[in-house]
Design a protein around this motif. Structure first.
Motif, short mmCIF file in Angstrom:
data_model
loop_
_atom_site.label_atom_id
_atom_site.label_comp_id
_atom_site.label_asym_id
_atom_site.label_seq_id
_atom_site.Cartn_x
_atom_site.Cartn_y
_atom_site.Cartn_z
N VAL A 57 13.48 -0.29 43.03
CA VAL A 57 13.78 0.28 41.45
C VAL A 57 14.64 1.29 41.60
O VAL A 57 15.03 1.98 42.43
N GLN A 58 15.61 1.20 40.49
CA GLN A 58 16.26 2.47 40.22
C GLN A 58 15.61 3.44 39.70
O GLN A 58 15.15 3.19 38.48
N ALA A 59 15.49 4.63 40.07
CA ALA A 59 14.93 5.59 39.22
C ALA A 59 15.97 6.62 38.69
O ALA A 59 16.55 7.41 39.57
N THR A 60 16.22 6.73 37.46
CA THR A 60 17.41 7.26 37.01
C THR A 60 16.89 8.38 35.93
O THR A 60 15.68 8.18 35.20
N SER A 61 17.47 9.51 36.06
CA SER A 61 17.28 10.60 35.00
C SER A 61 17.98 10.47 33.80
O SER A 61 17.89 11.23 32.75
N LEU A 62 18.90 9.39 33.88
CA LEU A 62 19.86 8.74 32.45
C LEU A 62 21.09 9.92 32.61
O LEU A 62 21.71 10.11 31.64
N GLY A 63 21.18 10.76 33.65
CA GLY A 63 22.67 11.53 33.83
C GLY A 63 23.71 10.58 33.78
O GLY A 63 23.58 9.22 34.18
N VAL A 64 24.83 11.04 34.12
CA VAL A 64 26.14 10.12 34.21
C VAL A 64 26.02 9.59 35.41
O VAL A 64 26.39 8.25 35.54
N GLU A 65 25.58 9.94 36.40
CA GLU A 65 25.47 9.18 37.92
C GLU A 65 24.54 7.91 37.76
O GLU A 65 24.79 6.89 38.05
N GLY A 66 23.32 8.05 37.22
CA GLY A 66 22.40 7.19 36.76
C GLY A 66 22.72 5.94 35.85
O GLY A 66 22.82 4.95 36.24
N MET A 67 23.79 6.53 35.03
CA MET A 67 24.23 5.43 34.27
C MET A 67 25.44 4.77 34.75
O MET A 67 25.36 3.40 34.75
N VAL A 68 25.97 5.25 35.83
CA VAL A 68 26.90 4.40 36.60
C VAL A 68 26.44 3.45 37.56
O VAL A 68 26.75 2.24 37.64
N ILE A 69 25.15 3.80 38.09
CA ILE A 69 24.40 3.03 38.96
C ILE A 69 23.76 1.88 38.20
O ILE A 69 23.97 0.78 38.34
N ILE A 111 16.38 3.82 44.36
CA ILE A 111 17.98 3.97 44.24
C ILE A 111 17.80 5.43 43.37
O ILE A 111 17.36 5.49 42.25
N THR A 112 18.47 6.44 43.75
CA THR A 112 18.99 7.45 42.90
C THR A 112 20.62 7.94 43.02
O THR A 112 21.30 7.35 43.60
N GLY A 113 20.92 8.84 42.03
CA GLY A 113 22.27 9.12 41.90
C GLY A 113 22.61 10.29 42.34
O GLY A 113 23.72 10.99 42.08
N LEU A 114 21.97 10.92 43.42
CA LEU A 114 22.56 12.18 44.29
C LEU A 114 23.81 12.03 44.98
O LEU A 114 24.05 11.28 45.61
N ARG A 115 24.53 12.98 44.75
CA ARG A 115 25.98 13.31 45.37
C ARG A 115 26.02 14.47 46.04
O ARG A 115 25.43 15.38 45.87
N ARG A 116 26.83 14.35 47.22
CA ARG A 116 27.08 15.59 48.24
C ARG A 116 27.51 16.76 47.44
O ARG A 116 27.40 17.80 47.74
N GLU A 117 28.53 16.53 46.40
CA GLU A 117 29.28 17.33 45.79
C GLU A 117 28.49 18.33 44.81
O GLU A 117 28.91 19.22 44.16
N GLN A 118 27.22 17.67 44.53
CA GLN A 118 26.30 18.39 43.28
C GLN A 118 26.04 19.68 43.69
O GLN A 118 25.73 20.58 42.65
N SER A 119 25.56 20.07 44.77
CA SER A 119 25.13 21.31 45.10
C SER A 119 24.89 21.57 46.71
O SER A 119 25.23 20.41 47.25
N GLU A 120 24.77 22.61 47.19
CA GLU A 120 24.96 23.03 48.45
C GLU A 120 23.63 22.44 49.08
O GLU A 120 23.66 21.74 50.15
N LYS A 122 15.12 4.97 50.96
CA LYS A 122 15.83 5.64 49.34
C LYS A 122 17.30 5.76 49.53
O LYS A 122 17.89 5.82 50.78
N PHE A 123 17.95 5.07 48.39
CA PHE A 123 19.28 4.74 48.44
C PHE A 123 20.33 5.81 47.59
O PHE A 123 19.73 5.73 46.50
N TYR A 124 21.13 6.27 48.30
CA TYR A 124 22.25 7.15 47.56
C TYR A 124 23.53 6.43 47.38
O TYR A 124 24.40 6.63 48.11
N PRO A 125 23.77 5.33 46.65
CA PRO A 125 25.13 4.72 46.76
C PRO A 125 26.41 5.49 46.31
O PRO A 125 27.40 5.23 46.56
N LEU A 126 26.21 6.66 45.63
CA LEU A 126 27.21 7.42 45.09
C LEU A 126 27.18 8.61 46.10
O LEU A 126 27.91 9.65 45.65
N ALA A 127 26.69 8.56 47.07
CA ALA A 127 26.64 9.97 48.04
C ALA A 127 27.81 10.70 48.11
O ALA A 127 28.08 11.90 48.10
N ASP A 128 28.93 9.76 48.37
CA ASP A 128 30.35 10.36 48.78
C ASP A 128 31.28 10.30 47.58
O ASP A 128 32.32 10.34 47.73
#
Length: 243
Positions: free
Chosen positions: A38-50, A142-151, A168-174
């Motif tokens: 499943v894609q678990a989205t918070s409906l933020g922009v990263e989730g919308m891209v996925i 699948i979620t939209g976490l990205r490395r750039e979001q926070s420390e 758990k997959f992070y396709p937008l990590a980089d």
């Protein structure tokens, strides 16, 4: 006021390769966990891209979200927009109403502002419990976490095992902020209009504010707390198994 696209969208070196890698990862995940992902989205922009990537490439990955009962109207409005745009029915999981009523009765509507413990208890009721139901029977998500979001997210891998041994997959990590908004602009991806009002990270309405120039991507989440507490518990990560 400039839009988020006008502020951030630009094509950077390697963008196409990052998109191709994200699609390949999603394809592999869908194949390896057919009917159990499943894609678990918070409906933020990263989730919308996925969601756009999943729909654009015809991947058999359902989309699900949490309606905590305290979201912005702009966030909830994306659910019918996804249906209209992609023909995808978003599975919506809500907290147990009686648990919310009891929590508010005991602690009040503003409990989250009074202590970290009460804020996390509110997250437990409104987020973590329905998330357990969202993930029930799944072997991957699948979620939209990205490395750039926070420390705290700066070492997010492309996949790992979560605390319950699901993949758990992070396709937008980089992906960078520029990557995200260039993709949105290129493919006309629907997104939350709050992003145009300097809300890069959007959660429950009482716990989210706009950020100022130079602030961390997640500075608007639980802004009254110390930096070390800036997660709700949905994405507390074990040591990664892959980098």
């Amino acid at each position: 006021m400039p839009t988020a696209i006008e502020l951030h969208a630009r094509k950077t070196r390697g963008h196409d390769a990052r998109v191709a890698h994200a699609v390949a990862l999603l394809r592999e995940a869908a194949a390896d966990h057919a009917g159990r992902i499943v894609q678990a989205t918070s409906l933020g922009v990263e989730g919308m891209v996925i969601t756009d990537l999943i729909a654009r490439h015809g991947l058999a990955i359902p989309v699900a979200t949490l309606d905590t009962g305290a979201l912005h109207a702009e966030t909830l409005a994306l659910i019918p927009r996804i249906r209209q745009r992609y023909g995808v029915e978003v599975q919506v999981f809500r907290p147990q109403q009686e648990a919310v009523v009891q929590f508010v009765r005991r602690h009040g509507e503003d409990a989250m502002y009074r202590s970290v413990e009460l804020r996390k208890s509110c997250c437990d009721v409104r987020k973590k419990e329905p998330m357990r139901r969202l993930l029930e029977g799944r072997t991957a998500w699948i979620t939209g976490l990205r490395r750039e979001q926070s420390e705290s997210r700066s070492r997010v891998p492309h996949f790992e095992l979560d605390a319950d041994s699901r993949e758990k997959f992070y396709p937008l990590a980089d992906w960078s902020e520029a990557d995200i908004w260039h993709y949105v602009a290129t493919h006309d991806v629907p997104y939350n209009p709050l992003h145009d009002q300097f809300f890069p990270s959007i959660g429950c309405a009482p716990c989210t504010r706009a950020v100022s120039l130079g602030e961390d991507h997640r500075a608007g989440r639980w802004w009254w707390e110390q930096e070390g507490a800036k997660e709700c518990g949905l994405h507390l990560r074990p040591e990664p198994i892959a980098a």
